[in-house]
Design a protein around this motif. Structure first.
Motif, PDB file in Angstrom:
ATOM      1  N   ALA A   1      17.153  13.214  15.951  1.00 55.43           N
ATOM      2  CA  ALA A   1      16.426  11.670  15.956  1.00 55.43           C
ATOM      3  C   ALA A   1      15.619  11.255  14.967  1.00 55.43           C
ATOM      4  CB  ALA A   1      15.632  11.999  17.342  1.00 55.43           C
ATOM      5  N   GLU A   2      14.828  12.114  14.249  1.00 56.23           N
ATOM      6  CA  GLU A   2      13.744  11.600  13.627  1.00 56.23           C
ATOM      7  C   GLU A   2      14.164  11.085  12.073  1.00 56.23           C
ATOM      8  OE1 GLU A   2      10.131  13.770  13.546  1.00 56.23           O
ATOM      9  OE2 GLU A   2      10.756  14.663  15.546  1.00 56.23           O
ATOM     10  N   GLU A   3      13.781   9.730  11.637  1.00 55.62           N
ATOM     11  CA  GLU A   3      14.156   9.475  10.254  1.00 55.62           C
ATOM     12  C   GLU A   3      13.339   8.069  10.296  1.00 55.62           C
ATOM     13  OE1 GLU A   3      18.071   7.692  10.120  1.00 55.62           O
ATOM     14  OE2 GLU A   3      18.068   8.181   7.889  1.00 55.62           O
ATOM     15  N   LEU A   4      12.506   8.221   9.137  1.00 57.90           N
ATOM     16  CA  LEU A   4      11.861   6.932   8.744  1.00 57.90           C
ATOM     17  C   LEU A   4      12.914   6.080   7.807  1.00 57.90           C
ATOM     18  CD1 LEU A   4       8.588   8.414   6.981  1.00 57.90           C
ATOM     19  CD2 LEU A   4       8.535   7.424   9.082  1.00 57.90           C
ATOM     20  N   ARG A   5      12.834   4.701   8.364  1.00 54.57           N
ATOM     21  CA  ARG A   5      13.872   3.821   7.929  1.00 54.57           C
ATOM     22  C   ARG A   5      13.019   2.944   6.852  1.00 54.57           C
ATOM     23  NH1 ARG A   5      15.718   3.730  13.454  1.00 54.57           N
ATOM     24  NH2 ARG A   5      17.486   5.343  13.610  1.00 54.57           N
ATOM     25  N   PHE A   6      13.807   2.712   5.714  1.00 54.71           N
ATOM     26  CA  PHE A   6      13.219   1.749   4.776  1.00 54.71           C
ATOM     27  C   PHE A   6      14.005   0.716   4.417  1.00 54.71           C
ATOM     28  CE2 PHE A   6      12.079   6.291   4.073  1.00 54.71           C
ATOM     29  CZ  PHE A   6      10.775   6.212   3.714  1.00 54.71           C
ATOM     30  N   ASN A   7      13.498  -0.562   4.481  1.00 56.97           N
ATOM     31  CA  ASN A   7      14.350  -1.498   3.859  1.00 56.97           C
ATOM     32  C   ASN A   7      14.309  -1.513   2.381  1.00 56.97           C
ATOM     33  OD1 ASN A   7      12.032  -2.655   2.782  1.00 56.97           O
ATOM     34  ND2 ASN A   7      12.065  -4.519   4.120  1.00 56.97           N
ATOM     35  N   GLU A   8      15.055  -2.504   1.849  1.00 61.05           N
ATOM     36  CA  GLU A   8      15.526  -2.563   0.280  1.00 61.05           C
ATOM     37  C   GLU A   8      14.036  -2.386  -0.506  1.00 61.05           C
ATOM     38  OE1 GLU A   8      15.673  -6.128   1.772  1.00 61.05           O
ATOM     39  OE2 GLU A   8      16.804  -4.486   3.158  1.00 61.05           O
ATOM     40  N   GLN A   9      12.972  -3.138   0.245  1.00 62.23           N
ATOM     41  CA  GLN A   9      11.590  -3.033  -0.541  1.00 62.23           C
ATOM     42  C   GLN A   9      10.803  -1.736  -0.358  1.00 62.23           C
ATOM     43  OE1 GLN A   9       9.812  -6.239  -1.699  1.00 62.23           O
ATOM     44  NE2 GLN A   9      11.875  -6.680  -1.965  1.00 62.23           N
ATOM     45  N   GLN A  62      31.517  23.687  15.270  1.00 60.01           N
ATOM     46  CA  GLN A  62      32.414  24.395  16.297  1.00 60.01           C
ATOM     47  C   GLN A  62      32.953  23.900  17.268  1.00 60.01           C
ATOM     48  OE1 GLN A  62      31.459  27.104  19.058  1.00 60.01           O
ATOM     49  NE2 GLN A  62      32.576  28.911  18.445  1.00 60.01           N
ATOM     50  N   ALA A  63      32.228  23.210  17.894  1.00 58.88           N
ATOM     51  CA  ALA A  63      32.760  22.206  19.037  1.00 58.88           C
ATOM     52  C   ALA A  63      33.562  21.317  18.850  1.00 58.88           C
ATOM     53  CB  ALA A  63      31.551  21.830  20.030  1.00 58.88           C
ATOM     54  N   THR A  64      33.574  20.575  17.933  1.00 57.65           N
ATOM     55  CA  THR A  64      34.483  19.222  17.667  1.00 57.65           C
ATOM     56  C   THR A  64      35.219  19.466  16.347  1.00 57.65           C
ATOM     57  OG1 THR A  64      32.619  18.365  16.397  1.00 57.65           O
ATOM     58  CG2 THR A  64      32.564  17.918  18.815  1.00 57.65           C
ATOM     59  N   GLY A  65      35.078  20.257  15.506  1.00 57.94           N
ATOM     60  CA  GLY A  65      35.552  20.222  14.303  1.00 57.94           C
ATOM     61  C   GLY A  65      34.893  19.149  13.021  1.00 57.94           C
ATOM     62  N   VAL A  66      34.047  18.515  13.424  1.00 50.90           N
ATOM     63  CA  VAL A  66      33.346  17.459  12.840  1.00 50.90           C
ATOM     64  C   VAL A  66      32.051  18.152  11.982  1.00 50.90           C
ATOM     65  CG1 VAL A  66      31.741  15.711  12.907  1.00 50.90           C
ATOM     66  CG2 VAL A  66      33.974  15.445  14.078  1.00 50.90           C
ATOM     67  N   ARG A  67      32.109  18.004  10.750  1.00 49.54           N
ATOM     68  CA  ARG A  67      30.870  18.479  10.058  1.00 49.54           C
ATOM     69  C   ARG A  67      29.929  17.524   9.587  1.00 49.54           C
ATOM     70  NH1 ARG A  67      27.999  22.625   9.402  1.00 49.54           N
ATOM     71  NH2 ARG A  67      29.884  23.874   9.718  1.00 49.54           N
ATOM     72  N   LEU A  68      28.726  17.436  10.050  1.00 53.51           N
ATOM     73  CA  LEU A  68      27.843  16.496   9.981  1.00 53.51           C
ATOM     74  C   LEU A  68      27.034  16.969   8.662  1.00 53.51           C
ATOM     75  CD1 LEU A  68      27.004  16.045  13.431  1.00 53.51           C
ATOM     76  CD2 LEU A  68      28.002  14.317  12.071  1.00 53.51           C
ATOM     77  N   LYS A  69      26.925  16.143   7.619  1.00 48.48           N
ATOM     78  CA  LYS A  69      26.121  16.554   6.643  1.00 48.48           C
ATOM     79  C   LYS A  69      24.951  15.802   6.256  1.00 48.48           C
ATOM     80  CE  LYS A  69      30.146  18.409   4.196  1.00 48.48           C
ATOM     81  NZ  LYS A  69      31.550  17.444   4.566  1.00 48.48           N
ATOM     82  N   GLN A  70      24.655  15.035   7.283  1.00 49.34           N
ATOM     83  CA  GLN A  70      23.296  14.076   7.256  1.00 49.34           C
ATOM     84  C   GLN A  70      22.689  13.972   8.441  1.00 49.34           C
ATOM     85  OE1 GLN A  70      24.568  10.109   6.319  1.00 49.34           O
ATOM     86  NE2 GLN A  70      22.303   9.380   6.015  1.00 49.34           N
ATOM     87  N   LEU A  71      21.228  13.949   8.086  1.00 49.49           N
ATOM     88  CA  LEU A  71      20.461  14.190   9.242  1.00 49.49           C
ATOM     89  C   LEU A  71      19.725  12.805   9.444  1.00 49.49           C
ATOM     90  CD1 LEU A  71      18.464  17.756   8.821  1.00 49.49           C
ATOM     91  CD2 LEU A  71      20.657  17.036  10.421  1.00 49.49           C
ATOM     92  N   PRO A  72      19.126  12.669  10.735  1.00 46.48           N
ATOM     93  CA  PRO A  72      19.424  13.027  11.685  1.00 46.48           C
ATOM     94  C   PRO A  72      20.697  12.905  12.384  1.00 46.48           C
ATOM     95  CG  PRO A  72      18.167  10.780  12.189  1.00 46.48           C
ATOM     96  CD  PRO A  72      18.386  11.185  10.616  1.00 46.48           C
ATOM     97  N   MET A  73      21.391  13.800  13.312  1.00 46.72           N
ATOM     98  CA  MET A  73      22.352  13.653  13.830  1.00 46.72           C
ATOM     99  C   MET A  73      22.584  12.747  14.984  1.00 46.72           C
ATOM    100  SD  MET A  73      23.764  17.547  13.481  1.00 46.72           S
ATOM    101  CE  MET A  73      22.222  18.378  13.542  1.00 46.72           C
TER     102      MET A  73
END
Ligand code: FAD
Ligand code: FES
Ligand code: FES
Lengths: 909, 331
Positions: free
Chosen positions: A818-826, A885-896
């Motif tokens: 869940a956690e992620e600081l979100r930045f705008n273009e500035q 393993q469950a879905t075959g989907v490989r997530l390479k970016q956090l957060p999921m």
């Protein structure tokens, strides 16, 4: 408007006036109810919970004006001669660490109705805790009122290896005024900072006349009022490894939220208004938010000549780490399979519930006193001495109870301007960060892009690994290189592979700085490494557990990658046992196909990690232990208990050696004037290094006592035994009290002071397994259960260690999901609050099974190793592996987050 | 917070007359939304009119067999009311899906229906915002807009209404009773909240000075089949990314009556009337639910970051309808 408010708090009548804008929280704190804690001030965390006519409410969003004729109950009112049942339950089950969330938790929990644990967790949604992972809290609530509870042991019993209760417990469950902001000297002024609205700008002109003219304003400071001296905010020992690139106040701002000017005024509110009256003429400069753009050097963030120790300022490269061994080309040439991926890790925030807060003043004798919520009082003292040209002896820094830190208080962020203001005005000054400032103007975990290329043989042996990390350090380089070093060092070092290389580039951008955060870079690297290993396993059709077992280092191996001066060593090793415990706990069967039920898919995943205990030869701890005239011991250490319980563990170590109990050892800590030097609480060092210092000092004191006793009662030392309160031989006995008094008469001191650094930093290992459920319709990941085993050497206090493990794991869960600081273009942070930046709540947390594997380490006290950080590293990769393993989907970016999962699944379809 | 006066009107009439004569006055009930806003200077009222002590705290059965709920009933009291739990379980679930125990203990019905958007740009005075200050612009339209509207937005505002209770109320065909200086009037709930159009600064059709005094729920014979499904970023204590309220009357194989409302997708709680009409007379099966979901979202428009909400809404509708068809409960 009603003339005044009449209301009761804890059955005591109050009659006060207040400003219509005041919250009940502020009113209660001003009346001295310090157990009502201020954290988010927006109704998101529950730390301020009180009862209004018997119903729990968030006092921070309740207008004080509405309290008229109501009854309020605070944590202080629960105790009625004895603890309330819920307070007692929290004490018995130790439902707290730093204690900052505790009063609110207890106030809410006392009024909860629930039919199951799941319902209880859901009902607790208005109360957040960052330390415990909630397990101990839920246990406390479930046990409340259970008379058959096995009472926990007390400080009178046991020493090392026993669950001695955290000795600060009674203060924390009753809401005693123990934190920095709970006390201040009279005549306090308040400091606020005007922060930059631009990501990159030069200050052409700054006019403070209007602000100074405002009634209640004492002084305003800008860069013109300070000596220009470059330093690092990082709390490191001298000589600091970090770039010296920060200024008390500068003529340039480098991120939205950077300091522009400081105001001191009679109240925080006046200071805040005065900040708005400061007129600044900015020359807006082009900015760079993204490290790859920044490295082009079109924008130079640190173009000032005074800054130093910057790797390549013209390209915004704060630091660079290169580690190499073997020969990559040869390695890759041997490989049957080569896999290359890039992993994207976000900036995240510590969210210790107690904010940064410092109070400074001048003592009668002119000593500058700084009361601060810090993990590093001694580094802080050193820096202040350098910045203001005051001899160290004239500066006293001490920390009261800490409400969490997680690395963000291994930083000198609030003390410096407080001190500036005190020195200029001669008055006591407090600076307390708002929650928004915590999110936008402190530090984050380093956001990174990590590319790994691995070559393996078809049977699974790793033959070459190349790793490259681009690490975003934000506007300042504090901790940049040291963090980025560990990103490569630990994850690569964990596997036996002759040909490895790592390059970490630490890049300045116009965003909030990154800094120290539990896991210290290893967390990011572990995600990349452990994810890729599972991909390889799946490509080669090898069980991921087997693949790891085949390649993990063992005691036979040397740690080949890293820097020699770090002396990382495998003192003890039980990773194999960790893997066994975890796979068994989850009934892991590599042959078993993942389950699918309608839109729900289930899978399991694993990850391994290692982290060192402290910094070899650098992390210095000194302790002093004395026998006092009353026959009890006093332990003085400069170390900082961040809330984890180290003050209790250290006493356990001393008690064990001295044959006594924790109760007989008072501890005085983290005060530069009253305790000997300690580097501070970071790098999982306290148990391993300070603990060993205590062990050695106690041993020395023990011999010293026996020797002195032998002289006094005139027998051979060898005949004597020290136990509890006395020293006895076959014929005679002398009580410690007598001994102490006798020694005093003779002018002898029964005291030992010693310094300790470790020649080696022992590695702690850990292994985590999780079972997850993925809702393929919504993309939501639910962790069903997890098991973690930590190769801890020796658990000085198993319950405290357990709490570190669950807390770390859940912090990792937030990072994963869940956690992620979100930045705008500035580069402006768009989610600077607990409502939009979500940390896990009780109902987000799965059942956790923790195994502490004890195989004594030769370098730590009683075989103990560090455990403070390691728990955070494995959660995200284990979950990503389980989802794959469950879905075959490989997530390479956090957060999921659900939409990312879901979009990845769409692509697969 | 700026300075303002605090007044405790002694009757509904007194409150309304004060609010009508001073356009900068604001009512305060539980304060859980307003105080939050005052702290960040979103509102700068001249005075706060504390209506929390007025007598609008009853829940009574109406002659028609529905319920009349006073505007000051707390969220906790409403969710736990036995008639609500028995006859409108969907309302009870929607309320409990929102906020925290502590907030529900304070928050009132009127305040909940009047709470303002949680758009982060609206909340941050460093940004322009047409809702906060007309004609300054909408940074969300081009900024980070993953939580924003997919239905009924305008180029001036893409904010969504955050209230869970409102989604249930609109699905249940509630009516609002409001009082102005001229007297009482009733507003059907579907017409209460507004779409942003050119005047995003106005959330509702309440006239200046008017006070909500009660909400009236008509009897809904098939309300037992009610479902409230809330999808959010974490298991608890978060506003909805998408929420769905459904109820179905099924007789034999055939759908006699359907209710579908969506939250988190538009400037107002969104009643999917066309999809409801489609279902009437049809069989309660997967493919019809799928079609209903398609119809409900057919006008949906994605911004840069919220496209996933369209598909998510469809899936949520299908799942909620499926549970409603089984007689209701947790989805
Ligand atoms: C941390 C947090 C999480 C939350 N999570 C959720 C959630 O998940 N789902 C959800 O639905 N809500 C959520 N809420 C919102 C909460 O439900 C509202 O704040 C609450 O319902 C508002 O009620 P109140 O009585 O406190 O309103 P107040 O704050 O007193 O008033 C809100 C507004 O309504 C006006 N008002 C109040 N009463 C009347 C009336 N009778 N007539 C006309 N105008 C009136 C006021 O002038 C003010 O503008 C959350 C709030 C917080 C703080
Ligand atoms: S301080 Fe009140 S809820 Fe966080
Ligand atoms: S113990 Fe809960 S926040 Fe520290």
């Amino acid at each position: 408007m009603p003339d005044s408010l009449n209301f009761q708090v804890n059955n005591q009548s109050h009659n006060t006036k207040c400003n219509p804008g005041t919250s009940l929280l502020s009113l209660l704190r001003s009346l001295g109810y310090a157990g009502v804690h201020r954290v988010c001030e927006s109704g998101d965390c529950g730390s301020c919970t009180v009862w209004l006519d018997d119903k729990p409410i968030h006092s921070c969003i309740y207008p004080a004006m509405q309290v008229d004729s109501h009854q309020i109950t605070t944590i202080e009112g629960l105790e009625n001669g004895k603890l309330s049942p819920m307070q007692q339950a929290f004490l018995d089950k130790q439902g707290f660490q730093c204690g900052y969330c505790t009063p609110g938790m207890i106030m809410t929990a006392s009024k909860l109705e629930y039919n199951s644990e799941a319902e209880l967790r859901a009902e607790l949604e208005g109360n957040l805790c960052r330390c415990t992972g909630y397990e101990a809290i839920i246990d406390s609530i479930l046990e409340c009122g259970n008379d058959n509870l096995v009472k926990p042991i007390t400080a009178k019993e046991g020493q090392v290896g026993k669950n001695i209760p955290k000795q600060d417990g009674p203060n924390l469950v009753t809401g005693k005024p123990v934190y920095t902001a709970d006390w201040s000297p009279p005549g306090l002024l308040h400091l606020k900072v005007l922060r930059s609205p631009y990501p990159h700008a030069r200050i052409r002109e700054i006019n403070t006349t209007k602000a100074e003219a405002l009634e209640g304003v004492e002084a305003v400071f800008t860069h013109k009022d300070v000596t220009r001296r470059a330093y690092s905010t990082a709390g490191h020992g001298a000589p600091v490894p970090d770039p010296l690139d920060h200024y008390l106040l500068d003529n340039k701002v480098r991120f939205i939220g950077d300091r522009v000017a400081a105001v001191v005024a009679e109240t925080e509110a006046i200071a805040a208004i005065a900040c708005e009256l400061i007129e600044v003429d900015y020359e807006i400069l082009p900015h760079a938010i993204d490290p790859v753009t920044a490295m082009k050097g079109d924008v130079v963030i640190h173009d000032e000549p005074e800054s130093s120790q910057i790797h390549d300022a013209a390209h915004n490269i704060a630091g660079e780490v290169v580690l190499e061994k073997g020969d990559l080309n040869t390695g890759f040439a041997e490989a049957d399979l080569i896999l290359e991926n890039t992993y994207i890790l976000p900036a995240v925030q510590h969210v210790h519930l107690e904010p940064h807060v410092s109070i400074s003043w001048l003592d009668e004798d002119g000593t500058l006193v700084v009361r601060s919520s810090t993990q590093v009082p001694f580094h802080c003292q050193r820096l202040l001495s350098e910045l203001f040209d005051i001899p160290k002896e004239k500066i006293r820094v001490y920390k009261p109870q800490l409400g969490g830190g997680f690395g963000n208080k291994q930083e000198i962020l609030s003390e410096d301007l407080c001190v500036l203001a005190t020195l200029k005005t001669g008055k006591p000054v407090q600076w307390r960060f708002t929650r928004e400032e915590e999110f936008t103007a402190t530090n984050s975990r380093h956001a990174m892009n990590i590319r790994i290329k691995t070559g393996v043989k078809s049977y699974g042996t790793i033959v070459a690994q190349e790793m490259e990390a681009i690490s975003n350090t934000g506007a300042y380089g504090n901790h940049g290189e040291t963090v980025t070093f560990l990103t490569g060092c630990f994850p690569l070092g964990l596997y036996r592979c002759a040909n490895q290389s790592y390059k970490g580039t630490v890049v300045y951008t116009n965003t909030m700085p990154a800094g120290a955060f539990r896991g210290y870079g290893a967390t990011q690297g572990t995600f990349a490494m452990e994810s890729q290993l599972d991909e390889i396993a799946s490509k080669l059709n090898i069980d991921p557990i087997k693949l790891r077992q085949q390649n993990l280092i063992t005691t036979e191996d040397e740690i080949l990658i890293g820097r020699e001066e770090h002396f990382h060593i495998i003192g003890s090793y039980a990773l194999d046992e960790c893997i066994e415990k975890v796979t068994q706990a989850l009934d892991y069967d590599p042959e078993k196909q993942p389950e699918t039920k309608g839109h729900i898919k289930r899978g399991v995943g694993f990850a391994a990690t290692m982290q060192a205990s402290g910094l070899a030869k650098i992390h210095l701890a000194s302790v002093k232990i004395s026998l006092m005239p009353n026959g009890q011991y006093e332990l003085r250490t400069g170390s900082v208990d961040v809330g984890t319980g180290s003050d209790t563990s250290l006493r356990q170590i001393a008690a064990e050696v001295l044959g006594t109990t924790v109760e007989n050892i008072t501890i005085i800590t983290a005060d530069t004037h009253n305790t000997p030097f300690d580097a501070g609480s970071y790098a999982s060092a306290t148990a391993f290094i300070t603990g060993q210092a205590v062990n050695l000092a106690a041993q020395k004191l023990r011999s010293h006592l026996l020797k002195t006793a032998a002289q006094i009662i005139e027998v051979n030392t060898e005949e004597l035994k020290l136990d509890e309160a006395k020293i006895s031989g076959s014929q005679t006995t002398i009580f410690l009290k007598q001994l102490a008094q006798e020694a005093q008469k003779r002018g002898e001191s029964l005291s030992v002071e010693l310094e300790h650094t470790s020649d080696r930093a022992s590695l702690t290992f850990a292994f985590l397994g999780v079972e997850v459920e993925v809702d393929t319709e919504t993309g939501r990941i639910k962790v069903l259960r997890c098991a973690e085993a930590i190769d801890i050497g020796k658990a000085i206090n198993p319950r405290i260690c357990h709490g570190q493990a669950t807390g770390g794991l859940v912090m990792g869960l937030g990072y994963a999901l869940a956690e992620e600081l979100r930045f705008n273009e500035q580069g402006k942070i768009l989610n600077p609050g607990l409502r939009t930046y979500r940390i896990p709540a009780a109902s987000d947390v799965p059942p956790m099974e923790i195994f502490l594997i004890e195989k004594a380490d030769p370098y730590g006290p009683f075989g103990a190793k560090g455990i403070g950080e390691i728990g955070t590293n494995c959660t995200a990769p284990a979950i990503a592996n389980a989802v794959a393993q469950a879905t075959g989907v490989r997530l390479k970016q956090l957060p999921m987050i659900p939409e990312r999962v879901w979009m990845a699944m769409q692509k697969l379809e | 917070m700026k300075n303002f006066a605090y007044v405790r009107p002694n009757s509904v009439e007194d409150a309304v007359s004060r609010a009508t004569s001073d356009r900068d006055a604001l009512f305060i009930a539980g304060g859980t939304n307003l105080v939050d806003r005052l702290k960040v200077f979103l509102d700068e009222p001249s005075q706060l009119l504390d209506v929390s002590r007025l007598a609008m705290k009853q829940i009574a059965t109406t002659n028609e067999g529905g319920l009349k709920i006073g505007a000051l009933v707390t969220n906790t009291a409403l969710a736990n009311n036995i008639d609500v739990r028995n006859n409108y379980p969907l309302l009870s679930r929607a309320i409990l899906a929102g906020a925290s125990q502590q907030i529900r203990n304070m928050a009132t019905v009127g305040g909940n229906l009047m709470q303002r958007t949680r758009c982060p740009y609206y909340y941050d005075t460093a940004f322009p915002c047409n809702k906060r200050q007309p004609d300054t612009g909408c940074p969300a339209a081009t900024g980070i807009n993953r939580i924003h509207a997919i239905l009924g937005s305008s180029d001036r505002c893409v904010a969504v209404n955050p209230s869970d209770m409102s989604v249930a109320m609109v699905a249940l065909d509630a009516t609002l009773e409001v009082q102005g200086v001229e007297g009482k009037r009733e507003i059907p709930f579907v017409d209460f909240h507004r779409l942003p159009g050119n005047t995003p600064e106005r959330d509702t059709n309440l006239e200046p000075g008017e006070l909500i005094t009660a909400v009236i729920l008509p009897p809904v014979s098939f309300a037992q089949s009610g479902v409230y499904l809330k999808l959010r970023d974490r298991a608890s204590y978060a506003f909805a990314l998408v929420s769905v309220a459904t109820a179905l009357e099924v007789s034999g194989e055939q759908i006699k009556n359907a209710r579908i409302a969506l939250g988190g997708v538009a400037h107002k709680p969104w009643r999917a009337t066309e999809a409801e009409e489609f279902l009437i007379g049809k069989a309660a099966n997967k493919s019809n639910f799928e079609q209903a979901a398609e119809i409900a979202l057919k006008d949906a428009q994605a911004l840069a970051h919220n496209g996933f909400k369209i598909e998510l809404s469809k899936r949520a509708i299908r799942r909620a309808l499926a549970v409603s068809a089984q007689g209701g409960g947790e989805a």
